[in-house]
Scaffold this motif. Structure first.
Motif, mmCIF file in Angstrom:
data_model
loop_
_atom_site.group_PDB
_atom_site.id
_atom_site.type_symbol
_atom_site.label_atom_id
_atom_site.label_comp_id
_atom_site.label_asym_id
_atom_site.label_seq_id
_atom_site.Cartn_x
_atom_site.Cartn_y
_atom_site.Cartn_z
ATOM 1 N N LYS A 134 -99.417 -71.188 1.770
ATOM 2 C CA LYS A 134 -100.865 -71.444 1.695
ATOM 3 C C LYS A 134 -101.567 -70.757 2.869
ATOM 4 C CE LYS A 134 -100.426 -74.903 -1.397
ATOM 5 N NZ LYS A 134 -101.100 -75.150 -2.630
ATOM 6 N N LEU A 151 -97.339 -76.464 4.956
ATOM 7 C CA LEU A 151 -98.194 -75.754 4.004
ATOM 8 C C LEU A 151 -98.153 -74.256 4.262
ATOM 9 C CD1 LEU A 151 -101.310 -78.113 3.948
ATOM 10 C CD2 LEU A 151 -99.780 -77.665 2.036
ATOM 11 N N ASP A 166 -105.437 -72.926 -2.627
ATOM 12 C CA ASP A 166 -104.654 -71.848 -2.024
ATOM 13 C C ASP A 166 -105.084 -71.630 -0.583
ATOM 14 O OD1 ASP A 166 -103.551 -71.230 -4.647
ATOM 15 O OD2 ASP A 166 -105.581 -70.528 -5.072
#
Ligand SMILES: Nc1ncnc2c1ncn2[C@@H]1O[C@H](COP(=O)(O)OP(=O)(O)OP(=O)(O)O)[C@@H](O)[C@H]1O
Ligand SMILES: [Mg+2]
Lengths: 250, 269
Positions: free
Chosen positions: A196, A191, A165
């Motif tokens: 994230k 991402l 994460d």
């Protein structure tokens, strides 16, 4: 929600000292302390929001890598608290987490296992990792024969595929070639958009402007300033320039 | 500790597998070295001590088949010896990994123990092959206890390996000391001579030493393995209980030391 909350973090290191018996007796005779303490991180507090891209900038030896090591649990802090929500993929300095004697493919499996992926999941991501790193030809070569750029490719590809994460990226892209860097920056944006959390340390400031939302300036282990990325980068660059001019003039 | 190990069983399996495979990489005989090494040592010791020094002459009753005697002690000793040597370096040789990612570092000493165990078990089968081919009697009752002996030895070995592996991060002297200690330790254990030699010796010093002989846990454990083939080599139950208790106490205390010293491993390695 916060992904990382750091409060009053302090870390002292012992400066290199003579550990031998000879050194012990010398310092005993001189009646001095055996080692000097060095403050690498001094009362550092900050927080990173989930889904945010965060840059940490600072000069060589400011404590950026040390901060990452503390965040990922490699080094225990002296005082202060760290709260992390989610799985962390640390990518610290060159050759991050690669074992020299193992081949690229073994290293992929090793790292996936370290980050708790089960057998089935490792199989799933294996091909993606190889494809992203573009190392198909060298995947069965021991990592000790890799060039720095190849190590960076492998490390980066692993880190983005282990279902983390929070991704900590320290300087690894510095040795990648132009195409790979471009690909990585694009991936980092992707991402970020996928929710994230990214924390990036880099000395090449330009790409940070595009990728990151906020930045923290670290100066000799202390937080000098935190704020919106553009303002921070301007401040950091302006701070640096007068010094350079002075040196030139002297 | 066990719970955390279970979480990382995939990693543990990978590391043990790699360790076993890598040990004999680039070697012609590969895994056969597990058997060839103790066999070779058996031949050397039998020639040197059995024939040249002729240690069994006149007092060898009760240790029929000297080569089998050596082998049955040498193989468990090799398990201990190799686990200790490899275990000492298990953390320091993985510095590149330890500096860059975090995961329970006890995995490295445990990996060394398990991978040596993988070599030890087939090697012990060799002792049976030798015993059977020499027509030597086997105490089947004692043999049934073999898993317990191996477990006891593993607990003791793991305790030692935890301690030396983490200490070696702070002081590399440990590596050199361990090599020397192991050499001496081997001669203080009943491997090339049976314990009965001590009581047959006339020197007062040796007589006094014999009273303390079984305070060495390895002496007790090697004798347990000997007991499978030589009933006169058995140790008294008191010393067995002592060894079990000592191993457990050592395991808990070295585990505590490991946890304590582990805090700074990431920065000093
Ligand atoms: N394990 C250690 N033992 C002692 N001192 C250390 C240790 N690790 C780092 N230091 C010291 O801490 C300071 C900060 O180092 P760090 O690697 O965090 O810098 P950095 O900000 O990452 O620098 P760079 O931009 O060059 O990567 C340095 O002065 C370094 O010498
Ligand atoms: Mg750094």
């Amino acid at each position: 929600m916060e992904a990382i909350v750091v409060k009053n973090l302090t870390k002292h290191f012992r400066k290199a000292y003579d550990k031998t018996l000879k050194g012990f007796f010398i310092s005993l005779a001189k009646k001095e302390k055996r080692y000097k303490e060095f403050t690498a991180l001094d009362d550092v507090s900050f927080s990173v929001q989930q889904g945010e891209s965060y840059a940490i900038i600072g000069k060589n030896g400011a404590g950026k890598s040390t901060l990452f090591k503390v965040l990922s649990g490699i080094i225990a802090p002296d005082t202060g608290s760290i709260q992390i929500n989610g799985k962390v993929a640390p990518l610290i300095e060159l050759g991050a987490g690669l074992s020299r004697d193992l081949t690229g493919s073994e290293n992929i499996r090793l790292n996936c296992a370290i980050f708790g992926l089960n057998k089935g999941r490792i199989k799933e991501v294996y091909d993606d990792i190889v494809a992203f790193s573009e190392l198909e030809e060298f995947i069965h070569t021991p990592v000790k024969f890799y060039s720095s750029g190849m190590k960076a490719r492998l490390g980066f590809s692993i880190a983005i595929h282990i279902d983390a994460d929070i991704i900590l990226i320290d300087e690894v892209l510095a040795v990648g070639d132009k195409d790979f860097k471009k690909k990585c920056y694009a991936k980092m944006e992707e991402l970020r958009d996928a929710g994230k959390t990214l924390v990036v340390v880099s000395h090449s400031l330009k790409p940070l402007r595009k990728i990151c939302d906020r930045a923290l300036i670290l100066d000799q282990g202390r937080v000098a300033d935190v704020g919106e990325i553009g303002a921070m980068l301007d401040q950091y660059e302006n701070e640096k320039k007068p010094k350079k001019k002075k040196q030139k003039g002297a | 500790m066990l719970a955390e190990m279970m979480k990382y069983k995939e990693l543990l399996y990978f590391l043990v597998h790699k360790e076993v495979r890598i040990r004999y990489r680039n070697s012609l005989f590969g895994f056969f070295w597990t058997l060839l090494e103790p066999l070779g040592l058996m031949v050397i010791y039998t020639i040197v001590f059995g024939y040249i020094l002729n240690v069994t002459e006149g007092r060898g009753e009760g240790i029929q088949h000297y080569s089998l005697f050596i082998l049955s002690g040498l193989i468990p000793w090799t398990f201990f010896n190799n686990s200790m040597k490899k275990g000492t370096k298990s953390l320091s040789s993985n510095a590149s990994l330890i500096k860059k990612v975090y995961f329970p570092r006890e995995i490295f000493p445990v990996t060394m123990l398990l991978s040596n165990l993988v070599n030890f078990v087939p090697a012990f089968l060799l002792v049976f092959v030798v015993a059977l081919s020499l027509g030597h009697p086997i105490d089947w009752g004692q043999l049934a206890m073999l898993p317990a002996f191996v477990l006891l030895q593993s607990v003791f070995t793991l305790a030692c390996v935890f301690f030396v592996s983490v200490l070696n991060i702070y002081y590399r002297d440990v590596e050199f000391i361990i090599n020397l200690v192991l050499r001496g330790w081997m001669y203080l254990s009943p491997i090339i001579y049976p314990v009965s030699f001590l009581s047959q010796n006339e020197s007062d010093l040796v007589q006094q030493f014999a009273d303390f002989y079984f305070l060495n846990p390895m002496a007790v454990m090697i004798s347990l393995y000997h007991g499978i083939f030589y009933e006169n080599q058995m140790v008294s139950p008191g010393f067995i209980i002592y060894t079990i208790v000592l191993s457990l106490v050592l395991l808990f205390s070295s585990w505590a030391i490991f946890k304590r010293l582990n805090r700074r491993v990431g920065e000093v390695i």
